[in-house]
Motif scaffolding. Structure first.
Motif, PDB file in Angstrom:
ATOM      1  N   HIS A   2       0.849  -1.193   0.000  1.00  0.00           N
ATOM      2  CA  HIS A   2       0.000   0.000   0.000  1.00  0.00           C
ATOM      3  C   HIS A   2       0.886   1.245   0.000  1.00  0.00           C
ATOM      4  CE1 HIS A   2      -3.446   2.562   0.828  1.00  0.00           C
ATOM      5  NE2 HIS A   2      -2.716   3.155   1.757  1.00  0.00           N
ATOM      6  N   VAL A   3       0.519   2.229  -0.837  1.00  0.00           N
ATOM      7  CA  VAL A   3       1.249   3.494  -0.899  1.00  0.00           C
ATOM      8  C   VAL A   3       0.254   4.635  -0.680  1.00  0.00           C
ATOM      9  CG1 VAL A   3       3.028   2.587  -2.428  1.00  0.00           C
ATOM     10  CG2 VAL A   3       0.980   3.648  -3.413  1.00  0.00           C
ATOM     11  N   THR A   4       0.759   5.842  -0.525  1.00  0.00           N
ATOM     12  CA  THR A   4      -0.129   6.981  -0.324  1.00  0.00           C
ATOM     13  C   THR A   4      -0.896   7.277  -1.607  1.00  0.00           C
ATOM     14  OG1 THR A   4       1.488   8.639  -1.027  1.00  0.00           O
ATOM     15  CG2 THR A   4       1.532   7.970   1.301  1.00  0.00           C
ATOM     16  N   ALA A   5      -1.958   8.057  -1.470  1.00  0.00           N
ATOM     17  CA  ALA A   5      -2.778   8.402  -2.631  1.00  0.00           C
ATOM     18  C   ALA A   5      -1.954   9.133  -3.687  1.00  0.00           C
ATOM     19  CB  ALA A   5      -3.963   9.255  -2.195  1.00  0.00           C
ATOM     20  N   ILE A   6      -1.129  10.077  -3.270  1.00  0.00           N
ATOM     21  CA  ILE A   6      -0.311  10.835  -4.226  1.00  0.00           C
ATOM     22  C   ILE A   6       0.692   9.919  -4.914  1.00  0.00           C
ATOM     23  CG2 ILE A   6       1.476  12.604  -4.418  1.00  0.00           C
ATOM     24  CD1 ILE A   6       0.022  14.310  -2.505  1.00  0.00           C
ATOM     25  N   GLU A   7       1.272   8.990  -4.167  1.00  0.00           N
ATOM     26  CA  GLU A   7       2.227   8.050  -4.763  1.00  0.00           C
ATOM     27  C   GLU A   7       1.540   7.140  -5.768  1.00  0.00           C
ATOM     28  OE1 GLU A   7       5.460   7.523  -1.092  1.00  0.00           O
ATOM     29  OE2 GLU A   7       3.617   6.328  -1.125  1.00  0.00           O
ATOM     30  N   ASN A   8       0.316   6.719  -5.470  1.00  0.00           N
ATOM     31  CA  ASN A   8      -0.393   5.845  -6.401  1.00  0.00           C
ATOM     32  C   ASN A   8      -0.770   6.603  -7.666  1.00  0.00           C
ATOM     33  OD1 ASN A   8      -1.211   3.153  -6.761  1.00  0.00           O
ATOM     34  ND2 ASN A   8      -3.346   3.652  -6.317  1.00  0.00           N
TER      35      ASN A   8
END
Length: 280
Positions: free
Chosen positions: A69-75
Motif C-alpha cells: 500500500h502506498v499513499t494516494a499521491i504516490e499511487n
C-alpha cells in the motif's frame, strides 16, 4: 511509437461502492481506442474482485496490484508513470468520479488539433450539498500568458482542480513530476501542479464535455492543516511554488512581478481555503 492512443488509469483504494459504475463510464465512451489500467492499492474491501470481474468482461481493462500500500499521491504518480509510457495521451480517473460519454473523444480531438498543448480540459460538473453546478475556468486564466505579456495579471487564477483528471499528452510527464511532490501535502496538490500548465499556456479548454465530480470525499478533513502554523506554512509553500513559475514567463517589470506574487498569495488562500487571523 506508443502502444495505444489513450491510457486511462484508475488508482483505487477501497472503492467498492462506486468502482463498477466508474469503469462502466469509461467502457461506454464514444472514443474506443483506449487501454484502461486499474491500479489496485491493496484495498481491504471488494475493490480487487470487482476490478477483476470487470476485466473478464472487457479486454481493454487490466489490473495491476501494488506490491504494498502506498499513499494516494504516490499511487497517482505511479499511474502517470505507467500511462505516459504506454499511451500517446493519458488521464487519471478517481474511482468515484464519472464523465460525459464524449469526454475522451472531445479531449483527444483538442490535443490532436493543437500539438502545442499538453493538457486538454473541460468543465467539472460538481454534485454536492448545493445541488449540481458547473465549474469552469475564467477567461483570465485561459488567456493568462498573453495578458501577462501585456502587463496584466488577474487577482486569481481560476480553474477547476479536477483538471488533474483530464487528458494529458505523454510529454506532460516531466512537468507533472517536477511539481508533483512540491507542496508536500495531498490537500490542494492538484491545483498546485496544474498552475504550471495554466500559467505557461499549455492547457486547451474544451467546451461541452464534463468531468463529473461528487463532493464529500473528506479530503480536506484528512489532509488539510489544522494549526495556524501549519496553515501558514502550507499557504506560503503554495505561494512560493507558484511564484517560482515566473522563471517560465516573459521578462516583466517590478510592478508586474509584485502583482504576480499577490496573485499567487490570493490563489493560495482560495485553493487551500485557509484564512489567517480571520482576515486574509
Amino acid at each position: 511509437m506508443k502502444d495505444v492512443k489513450v491510457v486511462v488509469v484508475f488508482p483505487v483504494y477501497n472503492g467498492e461502492k462506486t468502482l463498477h459504475r466508474s469503469l462502466e463510464c469509461i467502457a461506454k465512451q464514444t472514443f474506443k481506442e483506449f487501454r484502461a489500467i486499474i491500479l489496485e492499492n491493496r484495498s481491504t474491501d471488494a475493490s480487487l474482485s470487482i476490478a477483476q470481474a470487470f476485466c473478464e468482461q472487457d479486454d481493454r481493462f487490466r489490473v495491476i496490484v501494488n506490491d504494498k500500500h502506498v499513499t494516494a499521491i504516490e499511487n497517482l504518480a505511479k499511474g502517470v508513470e505507467i500511462a505516459s509510457a504506454q499511451g500517446e495521451y493519458f488521464c487519471l480517473r478517481a474511482c468515484d468520479d464519472y464523465s460525459s460519454d464524449d469526454f475522451l473523444e472531445r479531449l483527444v480531438k483538442a490535443l490532436d488539433d493543437d500539438p502545442s498543448k499538453l493538457l486538454a480540459a473541460c468543465a467539472t460538473k460538481l454534485t454536492g450539498p448545493r445541488g449540481v453546478r458547473l465549474k469552469e475556468p475564467s477567461q483570465k486564466a485561459l488567456n493568462f500568458l498573453e495578458a501577462f505579456r501585456q502587463g496584466y495579471v488577474p487577482r486569481n487564477l481560476t480553474f477547476p482542480a479536477e483538471w488533474i483528471y483530464n487528458l494529458f499528452r505523454a510529454e506532460a510527464k516531466p512537468l507533472l513530476m517536477e511539481r508533483w511532490y512540491g507542496l508536500g501535502n495531498a490537500w490542494c496538490f492538484a491545483s498546485y501542479v496544474l498552475a504550471a500548465f495554466v500559467v505557461r499556456g499549455l492547457a486547451v479548454y474544451v467546451d461541452g464535455p464534463t468531468y463529473d465530480f461528487t463532493e464529500g470525499s473528506g479530503s480536506e478533513a484528512r489532509y488539510g492543516a489544522k494549526s495556524f502554523r501549519d496553515r501558514l506554512q502550507q499557504r506560503w509553500r503554495y505561494t512560493l511554488g507558484c511564484f517560482n513559475l515566473r522563471k517560465d514567463l516573459p521578462k516583466a517589470s517590478a510592478f508586474v512581478t509584485i502583482k504576480f506574487f499577490m496573485m499567487c498569495w490570493n490563489d493560495a488562500r482560495r485553493k487551500t481555503r485557509y484564512k489567517l487571523l480571520w482576515v486574509f
